[in-house]
Design a protein around this motif. Structure first.
Motif, PDB file in Angstrom:
ATOM      1  N   GLY A  30      21.613-124.964  10.605  1.00 37.23           N
ATOM      2  CA  GLY A  30      22.753-125.612  10.282  1.00 37.23           C
ATOM      3  C   GLY A  30      23.853-124.522  10.698  1.00 37.23           C
ATOM      4  N   LEU A  31      23.573-123.307  11.310  1.00 43.55           N
ATOM      5  CA  LEU A  31      24.608-122.412  11.643  1.00 43.55           C
ATOM      6  C   LEU A  31      24.662-122.130  13.402  1.00 43.55           C
ATOM      7  CD1 LEU A  31      24.050-119.763   9.090  1.00 43.55           C
ATOM      8  CD2 LEU A  31      25.914-121.084   9.157  1.00 43.55           C
ATOM      9  N   VAL A  32      23.952-122.696  14.085  1.00 37.13           N
ATOM     10  CA  VAL A  32      23.572-122.407  15.626  1.00 37.13           C
ATOM     11  C   VAL A  32      23.431-123.647  16.467  1.00 37.13           C
ATOM     12  CG1 VAL A  32      22.465-120.129  14.848  1.00 37.13           C
ATOM     13  CG2 VAL A  32      21.117-121.914  15.221  1.00 37.13           C
ATOM     14  N   ASP A  33      23.760-123.350  17.646  1.00 38.54           N
ATOM     15  CA  ASP A  33      23.569-124.520  18.673  1.00 38.54           C
ATOM     16  C   ASP A  33      22.395-124.252  19.514  1.00 38.54           C
ATOM     17  OD1 ASP A  33      24.463-122.399  20.192  1.00 38.54           O
ATOM     18  OD2 ASP A  33      26.104-123.381  20.974  1.00 38.54           O
ATOM     19  N   CYS A  34      21.349-123.445  19.193  1.00 36.72           N
ATOM     20  CA  CYS A  34      20.379-123.297  19.964  1.00 36.72           C
ATOM     21  C   CYS A  34      18.959-123.681  19.229  1.00 36.72           C
ATOM     22  CB  CYS A  34      20.042-121.838  20.029  1.00 36.72           C
ATOM     23  SG  CYS A  34      19.687-120.733  18.725  1.00 36.72           S
ATOM     24  N   PRO A  35      17.809-123.832  19.816  1.00 33.53           N
ATOM     25  CA  PRO A  35      16.728-124.251  19.190  1.00 33.53           C
ATOM     26  C   PRO A  35      16.316-123.325  17.962  1.00 33.53           C
ATOM     27  CG  PRO A  35      16.464-124.305  21.481  1.00 33.53           C
ATOM     28  CD  PRO A  35      17.658-123.779  21.266  1.00 33.53           C
ATOM     29  N   VAL A  36      15.699-123.909  16.912  1.00 29.55           N
ATOM     30  CA  VAL A  36      15.330-122.828  15.670  1.00 29.55           C
ATOM     31  C   VAL A  36      13.649-123.499  15.522  1.00 29.55           C
ATOM     32  CG1 VAL A  36      15.369-122.619  13.405  1.00 29.55           C
ATOM     33  CG2 VAL A  36      17.565-122.843  14.819  1.00 29.55           C
ATOM     34  N   ILE A  37      12.960-122.403  15.332  1.00 29.59           N
ATOM     35  CA  ILE A  37      11.494-122.659  15.263  1.00 29.59           C
ATOM     36  C   ILE A  37      11.122-122.001  13.980  1.00 29.59           C
ATOM     37  CG2 ILE A  37       9.076-122.313  16.256  1.00 29.59           C
ATOM     38  CD1 ILE A  37      10.328-121.597  19.076  1.00 29.59           C
ATOM     39  N   GLY A  38      10.702-122.788  13.110  1.00 29.45           N
ATOM     40  CA  GLY A  38      10.410-122.464  11.580  1.00 29.45           C
ATOM     41  C   GLY A  38       8.835-121.902  11.531  1.00 29.45           C
ATOM     42  N   VAL A  39       8.659-120.975  11.010  1.00 31.27           N
ATOM     43  CA  VAL A  39       7.271-120.625  10.677  1.00 31.27           C
ATOM     44  C   VAL A  39       6.775-120.307   9.280  1.00 31.27           C
ATOM     45  CG1 VAL A  39       5.381-118.852  11.550  1.00 31.27           C
ATOM     46  CG2 VAL A  39       7.016-119.328  13.056  1.00 31.27           C
ATOM     47  N   PRO A  40       6.411-121.420   8.746  1.00 28.60           N
ATOM     48  CA  PRO A  40       5.956-121.085   7.222  1.00 28.60           C
ATOM     49  C   PRO A  40       4.935-120.054   7.060  1.00 28.60           C
ATOM     50  CG  PRO A  40       4.966-123.171   8.037  1.00 28.60           C
ATOM     51  CD  PRO A  40       5.602-122.537   9.118  1.00 28.60           C
ATOM     52  N   THR A  41       4.877-119.302   6.172  1.00 34.88           N
ATOM     53  CA  THR A  41       3.930-118.069   5.798  1.00 34.88           C
ATOM     54  C   THR A  41       3.130-118.630   4.629  1.00 34.88           C
ATOM     55  OG1 THR A  41       5.152-116.878   4.411  1.00 34.88           O
ATOM     56  CG2 THR A  41       5.279-116.623   6.969  1.00 34.88           C
ATOM     57  N   SER A  42       2.087-117.829   4.400  1.00 35.76           N
ATOM     58  CA  SER A  42       1.231-118.281   3.169  1.00 35.76           C
ATOM     59  C   SER A  42       1.629-117.427   1.760  1.00 35.76           C
ATOM     60  CB  SER A  42      -0.057-117.848   3.410  1.00 35.76           C
ATOM     61  OG  SER A  42      -0.277-116.583   4.135  1.00 35.76           O
ATOM     62  N   ILE A  43       2.967-116.755   2.107  1.00 33.68           N
ATOM     63  CA  ILE A  43       3.392-115.676   1.201  1.00 33.68           C
ATOM     64  C   ILE A  43       4.263-116.638   0.058  1.00 33.68           C
ATOM     65  CG2 ILE A  43       5.154-113.887   0.532  1.00 33.68           C
ATOM     66  CD1 ILE A  43       2.687-112.979   2.179  1.00 33.68           C
ATOM     67  N   GLY A  44       3.703-116.393  -1.330  1.00 32.66           N
ATOM     68  CA  GLY A  44       4.344-117.000  -2.462  1.00 32.66           C
ATOM     69  C   GLY A  44       3.609-117.041  -3.472  1.00 32.66           C
ATOM     70  N   TYR A  45       3.953-117.597  -4.682  1.00 28.57           N
ATOM     71  CA  TYR A  45       3.405-117.654  -6.049  1.00 28.57           C
ATOM     72  C   TYR A  45       2.514-118.925  -5.643  1.00 28.57           C
ATOM     73  CZ  TYR A  45       6.123-114.086  -7.587  1.00 28.57           C
ATOM     74  OH  TYR A  45       6.788-112.891  -7.714  1.00 28.57           O
ATOM     75  N   GLY A  46       1.761-119.358  -6.809  1.00 33.89           N
ATOM     76  CA  GLY A  46       0.562-120.405  -7.102  1.00 33.89           C
ATOM     77  C   GLY A  46       1.111-121.732  -6.178  1.00 33.89           C
ATOM     78  N   ALA A  47       2.467-122.310  -6.389  1.00 35.24           N
ATOM     79  CA  ALA A  47       2.622-123.707  -6.371  1.00 35.24           C
ATOM     80  C   ALA A  47       2.984-123.631  -4.688  1.00 35.24           C
ATOM     81  CB  ALA A  47       3.763-124.090  -7.082  1.00 35.24           C
ATOM     82  N   SER A  48       3.259-122.350  -4.175  1.00 30.02           N
ATOM     83  CA  SER A  48       3.471-122.459  -2.835  1.00 30.02           C
ATOM     84  C   SER A  48       2.180-122.978  -1.843  1.00 30.02           C
ATOM     85  CB  SER A  48       3.918-121.107  -2.180  1.00 30.02           C
ATOM     86  OG  SER A  48       2.850-120.315  -2.271  1.00 30.02           O
ATOM     87  N   PHE A  49       1.088-122.824  -2.708  1.00 33.10           N
ATOM     88  CA  PHE A  49      -0.316-123.485  -1.872  1.00 33.10           C
ATOM     89  C   PHE A  49      -0.430-122.785  -0.593  1.00 33.10           C
ATOM     90  CE2 PHE A  49       1.372-127.037  -4.689  1.00 33.10           C
ATOM     91  CZ  PHE A  49       0.255-127.047  -5.647  1.00 33.10           C
ATOM     92  N   TYR A  50      -0.322-121.429  -0.527  1.00 37.67           N
ATOM     93  CA  TYR A  50      -0.852-120.753   0.575  1.00 37.67           C
ATOM     94  C   TYR A  50      -0.026-121.200   1.765  1.00 37.67           C
ATOM     95  CZ  TYR A  50      -4.431-119.178  -2.478  1.00 37.67           C
ATOM     96  OH  TYR A  50      -5.233-118.625  -3.779  1.00 37.67           O
ATOM     97  N   GLY A  51       1.167-121.466   1.573  1.00 33.89           N
ATOM     98  CA  GLY A  51       2.038-121.937   2.956  1.00 33.89           C
ATOM     99  C   GLY A  51       2.383-123.404   2.986  1.00 33.89           C
ATOM    100  N   VAL A  52       1.701-124.209   2.151  1.00 36.99           N
ATOM    101  CA  VAL A  52       1.713-125.567   2.172  1.00 36.99           C
ATOM    102  C   VAL A  52       3.420-125.891   1.840  1.00 36.99           C
ATOM    103  CG1 VAL A  52       1.076-128.089   1.654  1.00 36.99           C
ATOM    104  CG2 VAL A  52      -0.550-126.161   2.225  1.00 36.99           C
ATOM    105  N   ALA A  53       3.797-125.458   0.891  1.00 38.16           N
ATOM    106  CA  ALA A  53       5.228-125.779   0.227  1.00 38.16           C
ATOM    107  C   ALA A  53       6.371-125.499   1.293  1.00 38.16           C
ATOM    108  CB  ALA A  53       5.492-125.002  -1.197  1.00 38.16           C
TER     109      ALA A  53
END
Length: 250
Positions: free
Chosen positions: A191-214
């Motif tokens: 929401g801040l830039v006019d260039c392409p943004v590529i998101g990389v979800p990581t497996s970092i997080g507590y239990g409900a992050s489901f190893y990166g699924v959240a």
């Protein structure tokens, strides 16, 4: 087998130094080289602009070395991802110029020196725990000939850290956002830039992050229009796409 090698063989054949049988045998290897356990894509650089990359998980150190030999033989750069120290030790015995990137778990052998693409790829992480995935992206983008800058630990829990570097965001040609937990940073950056943004979800997080699924689902449901998403922990894939975009936008 690089096309320049074929040209050299044909020149040697015309000069009478190489028999036609040898030339034909080498031409047969253009699509790929069958080494038994693997079929090394000799033509990948010609088709796609960068040689085949070795994904090391599930391979033995000897297999990694043998594939690397065929990639480097054509004068190509070599990138191996998800490599451990044992694999690097095996590769470095054959190629002393090999470099092991500890955090990225990647091995590189650089044989070419190219002028970097004009555009800059910016890699951002939400937290310090996301840095290994970001480093995989950084190593990949750099060996593919890109200028890369990083901005680490600027997640939404302290959004003022990101806003302080807003000027750096605006200079980027492509931005890679690496985030675990709920993965909200990709939408914020988008929401801040006019260039392409590529998101990389990581497996970092507590239990409900489901190893990166959240964070994966959060990024896929981003309300920022310019955000695309790669698979969980796939820093390599994000950097490869970012490099293609950077080259095209140039």
């Amino acid at each position: 087998m690089d096309i320049d090698v074929i040209k050299k063989l044909l020149e040697n054949y015309k000069a009478g130094d190489v028999p036609i049988h040898d030339v034909l045998e080498k031409i047969k290897e253009l699509p790929y080289k069958d080494i038994g356990f693997a079929k090394v894509d000799s033509h990948r650089k010609i088709r796609c602009g960068f040689p085949e990359v070795i994904f090391c998980l599930g391979k033995t150190p000897d297999q990694v070395v043998r594939i690397a030999e065929h990639i480097v033989a054509g004068g190509n750069d070599m990138l191996a991802t998800r490599a451990d120290r044992e694999m690097y030790d095996a590769v470095s015995r054959e190629f002393p110029d090999a470099v092991y990137h500890e955090q990225a778990k990647a091995i590189t052998i650089q044989k070419t020196r190219r002028k970097p693409h004009k555009g800059m790829i910016l890699i951002i992480t939400a937290g310090t725990s996301d840095i290994p995935v970001a480093e995989e992206a950084k190593v990949t983008a750099e060996i593919m000939g890109n200028t890369v800058k990083v901005l680490y630990d600027v997640g939404v829990a302290g959004i003022h850290r990101l806003m302080k570097s807003h000027g750096e965001l605006l200079k980027a040609n492509v931005i890679i956002v690496v985030a675990g937990m709920e993965g909200a940073l990709a939408s914020v950056v988008g929401g801040l830039v006019d260039c392409p943004v590529i998101g990389v979800p990581t497996s970092i997080g507590y239990g409900a992050s489901f190893y990166g699924v959240a964070p994966l689902l959060s990024m896929l449901n981003s309300c920022a229009s310019g955000v695309s998403v790669v698979n969980i922990d796939n820093g390599f894939g994000a950097a490869y796409v970012a490099s293609l975009i950077n080259r095209t936008r140039e």
